[in-house]
Design an enzyme around this catalytic site. Structure first.
Site, PDB file in Angstrom:
ATOM      1  N   SER A 148       0.833  -1.201   0.000  1.00  0.00           N
ATOM      2  CA  SER A 148       0.000   0.000   0.000  1.00  0.00           C
ATOM      3  C   SER A 148       0.868   1.251   0.000  1.00  0.00           C
ATOM      4  O   SER A 148       1.986   1.246   0.536  1.00  0.00           O
ATOM      5  CB  SER A 148      -0.899   0.008   1.237  1.00  0.00           C
ATOM      6  OG  SER A 148      -1.545   1.255   1.384  1.00  0.00           O
ATOM      7  N   TYR A 195      -2.363  -0.049  10.129  1.00  0.00           N
ATOM      8  CA  TYR A 195      -2.533  -0.763   8.862  1.00  0.00           C
ATOM      9  C   TYR A 195      -1.288  -0.598   8.003  1.00  0.00           C
ATOM     10  O   TYR A 195      -0.706  -1.576   7.514  1.00  0.00           O
ATOM     11  CB  TYR A 195      -3.763  -0.238   8.130  1.00  0.00           C
ATOM     12  CG  TYR A 195      -3.796  -0.636   6.667  1.00  0.00           C
ATOM     13  CD1 TYR A 195      -3.975  -1.968   6.287  1.00  0.00           C
ATOM     14  CD2 TYR A 195      -3.627   0.319   5.667  1.00  0.00           C
ATOM     15  CE1 TYR A 195      -3.992  -2.327   4.948  1.00  0.00           C
ATOM     16  CE2 TYR A 195      -3.649  -0.036   4.328  1.00  0.00           C
ATOM     17  CZ  TYR A 195      -3.832  -1.365   3.971  1.00  0.00           C
ATOM     18  OH  TYR A 195      -3.837  -1.721   2.649  1.00  0.00           O
ATOM     19  N   LYS A 248       1.771  -3.356   6.710  1.00  0.00           N
ATOM     20  CA  LYS A 248       2.207  -3.541   5.323  1.00  0.00           C
ATOM     21  C   LYS A 248       3.727  -3.362   5.212  1.00  0.00           C
ATOM     22  O   LYS A 248       4.406  -4.139   4.525  1.00  0.00           O
ATOM     23  CB  LYS A 248       1.491  -2.545   4.403  1.00  0.00           C
ATOM     24  CG  LYS A 248       0.014  -2.833   4.194  1.00  0.00           C
ATOM     25  CD  LYS A 248      -0.197  -4.108   3.388  1.00  0.00           C
ATOM     26  CE  LYS A 248      -1.644  -4.320   3.018  1.00  0.00           C
ATOM     27  NZ  LYS A 248      -1.867  -5.542   2.210  1.00  0.00           N
TER      28      LYS A 248
END
Length: 682
Positions: free
Chosen positions: A126, A156, A160
Site C-alpha cells: 500500500s 494498517y 504492510k
C-alpha cells in the site's frame, strides 16, 4: 499436472478482479480466503463471468495445517497475496488484530510456501507505507517514487511495511531462488465492466467511493468528508485514484515479470496513474454519472490521513510495461453500473444459501418472496423445493446427494443438451452423422449418460429489483461426453415473483467451436403434486391441446399427429388411477423458431385438486409438452404416481424429422431460447 497461481484474499475487492485477469491471461487459479470481509458470492460470480470453475478453500492464513493441504493438493507455482485487514481508521482502534492477522498470516503463508518449494510471490502492499510525504517539504517526494523513505502513520500501514521487511529478509536468506514483487498502490476504485463484480464491504465502507455509492442508492444518509482544511485547491486530501481493473492488470504484469526472471529478485513498484485527485473532484465526477448532487457533510480529519498520496508509476511503466488506461469517469461509470444492479452488493434480504455437500461446489440457494419459497441447487440447476403458503408443490429429495441415485426420475432438473428422446441416439447434421450415448435402450433420453441433470452449474448470479428475484446459472458444455457436437454456453435464469417461477433458457455455440451447428432442446423436469396426499390421483387437469404425436413401440414419433379422444381442450380431466400418460402433446404446428422467448407465454396446463387449496398454472413458449403421470416412479421417498410431470419442449426426436428439425438446430451466431412459467394461485 496443471500449474496454479494461489491468490490469498481472492474473494475480496481487488483479489476478485485480479483472479478474473489471471484467468483471462490463461492462468489457472486457486482462491484462499477466510471470508471475514468478503463473500463467497464473489467467487461464484467470478466463475460465472470466466465460465470456469475455480478451486476455493476457506482458510485463515494463520492456520498452517489448512494451508499445507492446499499446497499438497495442487502444483502451486506462485502466490499473489492480498489477504489482510485493510481499514486505516479501524486499524487505529484494534491494532493488535491487524498485527496478528496481517503479519502472522503472512509469516505462516511464507512458511507453507517454503515447505512446498514455492518461491514466487506478488505482495499487495500500500502507498500508506510512505506516510505523510509532505514532511519533506516543497513537494519533493510528490508524486511519490519507490525510493521515498517509508514512515507509515497508522497500524494498517505499519503492518504492510513490516511485511515488506519480512519479505526482504526472506529474499536475503536465499537470493538465488526467491522472486518477490512488492506492489504499492494508492486508491482503487470502480468495478468490473460486467457489473457483476465490485466492492462489497461488510459493514460501513471505509473508502470514499463505496460509501458514496451507498449514499446514491439510499443506504447511507450522506457522505462524510474527513477534513476540508488540507493544503489543496479545495481543502480536501489528494489521492491517486486508479481503476481496479487497471490495478488487477498490474498484478499480472508483475507476476509475468517475476516469471521471466532468470535469478532471484526483490523489487517494489508503484501502481497508480501519476495524477492526484481531491475528494471533492471524485465526488463531483460520481455525482455527474449518477445525475444528481449527493448529500455530504465536512467533518474532522481522520486519524492517520495525510495530504497527498500520488504515485510516480514510471518504474512500473518501464519495467513491467504496464500503464493505467482507464480514467476516473470510467471508474465512476463502472461503479454506478455495479451499484445500480447490486444495490446491496452480494447480500440480499430473503435470499440465502448453504453448502449441502463436501465443498462449495454443492450449494442450495433459497429465495423467499411473499408466500412463495424456492430452493435451487447448482447440481443440474435443479428446483429442489417449491412451496406456496407452506404447501409443497414439487417432488424433490431432502438430501441433495440423492439426486445422483440411478432411480431418480430427473426430479426438478434442467434436462439437456437435448430433452426427451433421440431415436437410436443417431442424427445427421450438415452432412455429418453422429452417434450419442443410448441410455434408454435403444434411444438417447434427456441428453444421455452425462446429461445436464448430472452436471454442476456455475453461479448463480442472484439479483433483486422491484420485488422480483432473478437466479441465473451457467454451464459450459464443452466436448460433450455424450457425443453432441460443439461447445455450448448454456444459461438458465429463474425469475421469482410472489406467485410465479419463470424459467428462461439461453444457449449458443462458442465462437471457437469446431462445428457450425449443433442440436439443443432444454426444459425443466419437475414433478408436481399439489395435494397433501402421497399420490396425485384425482388431480383435475385442463390441457390446452388434445393433439398428440403418434409414437411407435420405442416411443419415437411416427410423423403423424392424432387426437386423444379422452381430452376436450381446456375441459377438466380427472386423472384417476386408470389414466396413464407418457405422451407428447402438440401446442402449435407453426413454430419452427430456434428462439421462442419472444413468443407470448401460452397456458398449457391448469391443475387443481379437491383436497388442495392451491391451483397450478403452467405456461410456455414451446410448441409441445410431454405429460407424464409418473406411473413408474420408484425411488427414495417416492413411489408410483407420486407426482405428474409437464415438460414443455420441442417435438420429440425433432432432429430426425425433415419437417420439425429446424426447431432444434442451433447454428453458430444464433441463440437458442425458451421460456416456461409456473404460477400458483391460492
Amino acid at each position: 499436472m496443471s500449474e496454479y497461481i494461489l491468490v490469498t484474499g481472492g474473494a475480496g475487492y481487488i483479489g476478485s478482479h485480479t483472479v478474473l485477469e489471471l484467468l483471462s491471461n490463461g492462468y489457472k487459479v486457486i482462491i484462499v480466503d477466510n471470508l471475514s470481509n468478503s463473500s463467497y458470492d464473489a467467487v461464484a460470480r467470478i466463475e460465472f463471468v470466466a465460465k470456469q470453475a475455480i478451486p476455493f478453500f476457506k482458510v485463515d492464513l494463520r492456520d498452517y495445517d489448512q494451508l499445507a493441504v492446499v499446497f499438497q493438493a495442487y502444483k502451486v507455482t506462485g502466490v499473489i497475496h492480498f489477504a489482510a485487514l485493510k481499514a486505516v481508521g479501524e486499524s487505529s482502534q484494534i491494532p493488535l488484530d491487524y498485527y496478528d492477522n496481517n503479519v502472522n498470516g503472512t509469516i505462516t503463508l511464507l512458511r507453507a510456501m517454503k515447505a512446498h518449494n514455492v518461491q514466487t510471490v506478488v505482495f499487495s502492499s500500500s502507498a500508506t507505507v510512505y506516510g505523510d510525504v509532505t514532511r519533506f517539504g516543497d513537494n519533493l517526494m510528490i508524486p511519490i517514487p519507490e525510493h521515498c523513505p517509508t514512515d507509515p502513520t497508522n497500524p494498517y500501514g505499519k503492518t504492510k511495511r513490516m511485511i515488506e521487511n519480512i519479505l526482504e529478509d526472506v529474499y536475503a536468506s536465499d537470493k538465488a531462488n526467491w522472486t518477490m514483487g512488492i506492489l504499492r498502490y494508492f486508491n482503487p476504485m470502480g468495478a468490473h465492466p460486467s457489473g457483476l463484480i465490485g466492492e462489497d464491504p461488510l459493514g460501513i465502507p471505509n473508502n470514499l467511493l463505496p460509501y458514496l455509492s451507498q449514499v446514491a442508492i439510499g443506504r447511507r444518509d450522506k457522505l462524510s468528508v474527513f477534513g476540508s482544511d488540507y493544503d489543496s485547491h479545495d481543502g480536501t486530501p489528494i489521492r491517486d485514484y486508479i481503476h481496479v481493473v487497471d490495478l488487477a492488470k498490474g498484478h499480472i504484469s508483475a507476476l509475468n515479470y517475476l516469471k521471466k526472471s532468470t535469478s532471484g529478485l526483490y523489487r517494489e513498484w508503484n501502481l497508480g496513474t501519476g495524477k492526484g485527485s481531491t475528494v471533492f473532484e471524485i465526488y463531483h465526477a460520481f455525482c455527474k454519472v449518477v445525475g444528481r448532487e449527493l448529500p455530504y457533510e465536512v467533518v474532522g480529519r481522520r486519524a492517520g490521513d495525510v495530504l497527498d498520496l500520488t504515485a510516480n508509476p514510471s518504474r512500473a511503466n518501464e519495467e513491467l510495461e504496464w500503464k493505467a488506461e482507464l480514467g476516473i469517469d470510467d471508474a465512476c461509470s463502472d461503479l454506478w453500473r455495479w451499484t445500480s444492479a447490486n444495490p446491496f452488493g452480494f447480500n440480499l434480504d430473503n435470499y440465502s444459501w448453504k453448502i449441502v455437500g463436501d465443498n462449495y461446489e454443492n450449494r442450495a440457494h433459497t429465495v423467499e418472496n411473499g408466500d412463495l419459497s424456492v430452493t435451487f441447487l447448482n447440481h443440474g440447476a435443479i428446483i429442489q423445493k417449491l412451496s406456496y403458503k407452506g404447501v409443497s408443490v414439487v417432488n424433490g429429495y431432502e438430501n441433495p446427494q440423492d439426486y445422483s441415485l440411478k432411480t431418480n426420475p430427473f426430479f426438478g432438473t434442467t434436462v439437456g443438451r437435448v430433452a426427451n428422446r433421440i431415436a437410436h441416439g443417431k442424427f445427421s447434421l450438415n452432412g455429418t452423422s453422429y452417434q450419442v450415448t443410448q441410455n434408454e435402450h435403444p434411444n438417447t433420453l434427456h441428453g444421455g449418460l452425462s446429461g445436464y441433470n448430472t452436471r454442476k452449474f456455475l453461479g448463480p448470479v442472484v439479483k433483486e429489483k422491484e420485488g422480483i428475484f432473478t437466479v441465473e446459472f451457467y454451464l459450459k458444455d464443452a466436448d460433450s461426453p455424450d457425443g453432441f457436437p460443439g461447445n455450448l454456453d448454456t444459461y438458465v435464469k429463474y425469475k421469482i415473483s410472489q406467485d410465479t417461477v419463470e424459467i428462461e433458457y439461453q444457449a449458443s455455440l462458442e465462437d471457437g467451436s469446431s462445428v457450425d451447428a449443433t442440436i439443443v432442446n432444454l426444459t425443466n423436469h419437475s414433478y408436481f403434486n399439489i395435494t397433501p396426499n402421497s399420490t396425485h390421483d384425482n388431480t383435475i387437469l385442463k390441457l390446452a391441446s388434445n393433439q398428440v404425436l403418434e409414437v411407435d413401440e420405442n416411443k419415437i414419433p411416427t410423423g403423424k399427429t392424432i387426437t386423444d379422444t379422452r381430452i376436450s381442450v381446456n375441459e377438466p380431466l380427472k386423472v384417476t388411477k386408470d389414466i396413464n400418460y407418457d405422451t407428447a402433446f402438440v401446442v402449435t404446428k407453426e413454430s419452427h423458431s430456434i428462439d421462442t422467448r419472444g413468443h407470448e407465454l401460452q397456458q398449457i396446463v391448469e391443475a387443481s385438486h379437491p383436497d388442495s387449496k392451491i391451483k397450478l398454472v403452467i405456461s410456455s413458449t414451446e410448441p409441445a409438452f410431454q405429460f407424464y403421470t409418473g406411473d413408474y416412479t420408484d425411488t427414495k421417498g417416492f413411489g408410483s404416481r407420486s407426482g405428474f410431470c409437464i415438460e414443455p419442449s420441442r417435438y420429440v426426436d425433432a432432429i430426425n424429422s425433415e419437417e420439425w428439425r429446424d426447431q432444434v438446430i442451433l447454428k453458430k451466431g444464433e441463440v437458442y431460447g425458451a421460456r416456461i412459467a409456473y404460477k400458483i394461485i391460492g
